[in-house]
Scaffold this active site. Structure first.
Site, PDB file in Angstrom:
ATOM      1  N   TRP A 357       0.802  -1.357   0.062  1.00  0.00           N
ATOM      2  CA  TRP A 357      -0.117  -0.036   0.117  1.00  0.00           C
ATOM      3  C   TRP A 357       0.899   1.239  -0.005  1.00  0.00           C
ATOM      4  CZ3 TRP A 357      -1.036   3.228   4.592  1.00  0.00           C
ATOM      5  CH2 TRP A 357      -0.107   3.169   5.653  1.00  0.00           C
ATOM      6  N   ASP A 358       2.118   1.079   0.176  1.00  0.00           N
ATOM      7  CA  ASP A 358       3.211   2.499   0.298  1.00  0.00           C
ATOM      8  C   ASP A 358       3.037   3.088  -1.092  1.00  0.00           C
ATOM      9  OD1 ASP A 358       3.886   0.284   1.979  1.00  0.00           O
ATOM     10  OD2 ASP A 358       6.081   0.590   1.990  1.00  0.00           O
ATOM     11  N   GLU A 487       1.903  -1.474  13.456  1.00  0.00           N
ATOM     12  CA  GLU A 487       1.910  -2.901  13.320  1.00  0.00           C
ATOM     13  C   GLU A 487       2.495  -3.523  14.628  1.00  0.00           C
ATOM     14  OE1 GLU A 487       2.481  -3.492   8.531  1.00  0.00           O
ATOM     15  OE2 GLU A 487       4.513  -3.293  10.003  1.00  0.00           O
ATOM     16  N   LYS A 599       4.486   2.180  16.329  1.00  0.00           N
ATOM     17  CA  LYS A 599       5.466   2.116  15.225  1.00  0.00           C
ATOM     18  C   LYS A 599       5.466   3.200  14.144  1.00  0.00           C
ATOM     19  CE  LYS A 599       7.297  -1.656  11.738  1.00  0.00           C
ATOM     20  NZ  LYS A 599       6.767  -2.676  11.175  1.00  0.00           N
ATOM     21  N   GLN A 600       4.293   3.584  13.877  1.00  0.00           N
ATOM     22  CA  GLN A 600       4.261   4.562  12.790  1.00  0.00           C
ATOM     23  C   GLN A 600       2.909   5.112  12.826  1.00  0.00           C
ATOM     24  OE1 GLN A 600       4.003   1.354   9.945  1.00  0.00           O
ATOM     25  NE2 GLN A 600       2.843   3.056   8.428  1.00  0.00           N
TER      26      GLN A 600
END
Length: 765
Positions: A357-358, A487, A599-600
């Site tokens: 999906w990046d 994640e 994480k993000q």
């Protein structure tokens, strides 16, 4: 962080060879042209630390899934872009000793990636065991004019002896992937041929049956005179090469020019592949090395005129953004809508080189603004062509309708096999829907919607309709058992971002349908008929939109990342002992999952995508809560935080996050560059400047800018291609200049004020 590379505006420079840095350098100094890529492996033999990597776009192998516990719905394989025929090889012998810089004394080593002209240069002096000294100079490039061609100029200068040297150029198909699940070699030899100075090696992948023909041709010069020689043919399984033995006196220089053509069955009929390779190779050979390089450099000059960002006052930032733009332009050209962008591009094997999906979330904005709109359109058509596979993926998981795009794919089929991602990280569907909105909003290409986009939006909305369930306890629709962008959380209920992007997708789909009905009734009727869209489905979507559940925290007045997030012990990253970071390398998975650490960007990812729907106060509250809990251990994280910080006027934070994302690989922030560069997050670096510091967005069909500038910078400037216009924006401390290089006038909003810029004119604000 480990900074060992020199700072320079246009070059990446390594001036001291250390084996422990070599894998990292192989990634950073990689070359590519959208058709193929090559890690910065040495041409001569090397027995030190190395990851051999030669990659052909679109050629992959379905490596059998290897998991301890099989679950229904798991893919049978993990698709991997393959390490392909090693075409750069040139073995060198001085007398009987093979040149290997891990086994000799090396001095005056220099490796330079020239980003302006697109080539790799390397030089060093080697002192061998018998005291003989030679100087090596090597230059190579992958042509962006003749995409199948790679060319090498490799010179050996004798510094202190008279004697024989042996040069052995070769093609080696006996290679493997470092990440092969069962140490399997994925290629079979079909044929090999050597005639005069030409050699050809044709290989075929097992299972996927891709063919690759590599052809090699070369010349040898002593000083400036072409050498006549007799070459011995070397043949073994999956290998063909030549050996040339020459006498070299002290201070003499011998140079081999090696030309290689790599041609695949993706583009050429199998029966013709060797003859086509031969023709392409001969054309390149006739041009010669310097003509090929000249054409290549001119093509790079054009790319830089379209996509360069200039920063003054901060050399580290300038070098970093050019490195990121360079790698993006090496990875994807948009000429082939069968191709997409892997997280590592052509720089390594991690993540299999497959599509994530990046692309939709991070890469499309870069190509929208720096290239012809057909480039970004082809990225979306790639997903459209895989729509039927996405519908199959949904059915495999038990859904009756709709499309679930894969987390990882090469051909539209899911090939990722970590259950918490394969089955639960379904927010990827939302990123694809958002990319359609982003493309249409930026380009104004509404025809794309009726021809391609609406089909995808409807099928994704159908998936969301079935994926939600109604909670009697809450009186709302909920989405259970998911993994959000963070994640470091698995199998959660009601991830705010997932719920919001699902409802938004249905909102946008209905908006497109309504506009089409008003503006083109016949097209609307045709689409409804083709998609077999029923009124009951539309009504269901409206009900879900109206009654979707969104977790909130009333104390902090924020969107809650997911149900139960506040049950976790709330610790800030700044309060963690430094030796705990990165968590992914120092904590058990159990400990990570029970922690509050992120994480993000997760909630903030949603506020980035849907920022046009939320005010600054809402974004600020969520930013100030979540960013201090974020460890940024995904390469995709810092850029989103940088963009939002710029919007909120948090200039120091915006700059800190920009520098982290832009120099992620050059400075090896996460200690993982050795397995490849983070190509998709590099697009986030561009976003941090153009969307962040530049404040670029399109609102109500008008290009808007809200520029700010980091304190350390004197100026920065960037180019924007927008609906047929080419604009150049230069930002200073209290001054903005916008030049319209197109013939027609354009209206632009800057700091909430509307300006008209005439064709071929500029304004200063």
């Amino acid at each position: 962080m480990k900074r060992y590379l020199g700072l320079d505006q246009w070059n990446i420079i390594e001036n001291d060879f250390k084996d422990e840095n070599n894998k990292v350098s192989e990634s950073i100094f990689s070359l590519g042209n959208g058709y193929m890529g090559q890690r910065a492996n040495f041409e001569e033999g090397y027995s030190g630390s190395s990851l051999q990597g030669t990659y052909m776009a679109g050629i992959y192998y379905p490596d059998k899934t290897r998991v301890g516990w099989w679950k229904n719905g798991y893919p049978e394989y993990f698709a991997k872009v393959l390490n392909s025929t090693n075409w750069i090889g040139i073995d060198i012998y001085i007398g009987d000793e093979k040149l290997d810089i891990s086994k000799c004394d090396v001095s005056e080593f220099s490796r330079i990636l020239n980003m302006k002209e697109g080539f790799l240069y390397r030089t060093f002096i080697a002192r061998l065991k018998d005291g003989n000294e030679i100087k090596i100079e090597a230059k190579r490039f992958l042509s962006i004019v003749d995409k199948e061609i790679g060319a090498i100029e490799y010179s050996i200068t004798n510094l202190n002896f008279n004697g024989d040297i042996t040069i052995s150029p070769y093609l080696d198909g006996d290679i493997k992937n470092e990440d092969s699940n069962y140490d399997e070699k994925f290629w079979d030899e079909i044929s090999k041929l050597s005639e005069d100075k030409n050699s050809y090696l044709t290989m075929k992948t097992k299972k996927s049956n891709f063919y690759l023909c590599s052809g090699m041709k070369y010349d040898i010069f002593k000083d400036d005179t072409k050498v006549k020689f007799n070459a011995q043919v070397n043949e073994k399984e999956k290998f063909i090469g030549n050996t040339i033995r020459l006498n070299l006196n002290k201070n003499e220089k011998v140079t081999i020019f090696k030309y290689v053509a790599n041609v695949t069955s993706r583009d050429v009929n199998i029966d013709d592949i060797q003859s086509v390779t031969k023709n392409i190779l001969n054309r390149a050979y006739d041009k010669g090395f310097y003509k090929l390089l000249e054409e290549h450099a001119k093509a790079w000059d054009k790319k830089w005129k379209e996509s360069d960002i200039i920063i003054t006052g901060d050399l580290a930032a300038q070098q970093a953004i050019r490195f990121n733009i360079f790698q993006l332009n090496q990875t994807y050209t948009g000429e082939d809508d069968r191709l997409n962008i892997g997280p590592k591009g052509f720089t390594g094997e991690k993540y299999g080189g497959s599509t994530y999906w990046d692309t939709e979330a991070y890469c499309i904005p870069f190509y929208l603004s720096t290239a012809n709109q057909k480039i970004s359109k082809n990225l979306l058509i790639y997903r459209y062509k895989q729509l039927e596979k996405a519908k199959e993926n949904a059915k495999k998981l038990g859904y009756k309708k709709g499309a679930l795009y894969p987390m990882v794919t090469m051909n539209g089929e899911e090939c990722h096999n970590e259950w918490e991602i394969t089955f639960e990280e379904i927010h990827r569907n939302g990123a694809i829907a958002y990319a359609i909105y982003n493309y249409v909003n930026y380009t104004g290409d509404k025809d794309y919607l009726t021809e391609y986009g609406l089909d995808v939006l409807v099928e994704i909305s159908r998936f969301w309709e079935e994926r939600v369930n109604y909670s009697d306890a809450k009186g709302k629709y909920v989405i259970l058992g998911v993994t959000g962008p963070n994640e470091y959380e698995n199998n959660v209920n009601n991830n705010w971002y997932t719920n919001r992007i699902a409802a938004w997708t249905m909102e946008y789909t209905l908006e497109v349908l309504l506009k089409l009905k008003d503006e083109a009734p016949q097209k609307y009727n045709d689409c409804i008929k083709k998609l077999k869209l029923k009124e009951c489905e539309v009504n269901k979507w409206k009900d879900i939109i109206k009654n979707m559940y969104y977790p909130m925290d009333e104390k902090f007045n924020i969107f809650l990342q997911q149900d139960g997030y506040m049950d976790k012990e709330q610790i800030l990253v700044k309060d963690l002992p430094k030796e705990n970071l990165p968590l992914g390398k120092h904590w058990s998975w159990d400990r990570i999952l029970r922690s509050c650490f992120i994480k993000q960007a997760d909630v903030l990812q949603g506020l980035y995508f849907l920022g046009h729907l939320y005010d600054d106060n809402t974004i600020r509250r969520n930013y100030e809560f979540y960013e201090p809990r974020t460890v940024h251990e995904s390469s995709l994280s810092p850029c989103i935080h940088s963009i939002l910080a710029s919007r909120l006027g948090m200039n120091y934070k915006a700059y800190e996050m920009y520098l982290q994302t832009s120099r992620l690989d050059i400075d090896n922030y996460n200690d993982d560059t050795e397995d490849g560069c983070h190509i998709t997050s590099m697009a986030g670096t561009w976003m941090s400047i153009v969307e962040g510091f530049g404040g670029l967005k399109v609102k109500n069909d008008v290009l808007t800018l809200n520029p700010s500038i980091p304190e350390k910078w004197e100026t920065f400037s960037f180019n924007i291609m927008y609906r047929g216009f080419l604009l150049k924006i230069r930002v200073e401390k209290n001054h903005v200049k916008i030049s319209n290089d197109s013939d027609k006038e354009i209206q632009v909003v800057v700091k909430d004020n509307l300006y008209t810029i005439l064709g071929k004119k500029a304004i200063e604000i």
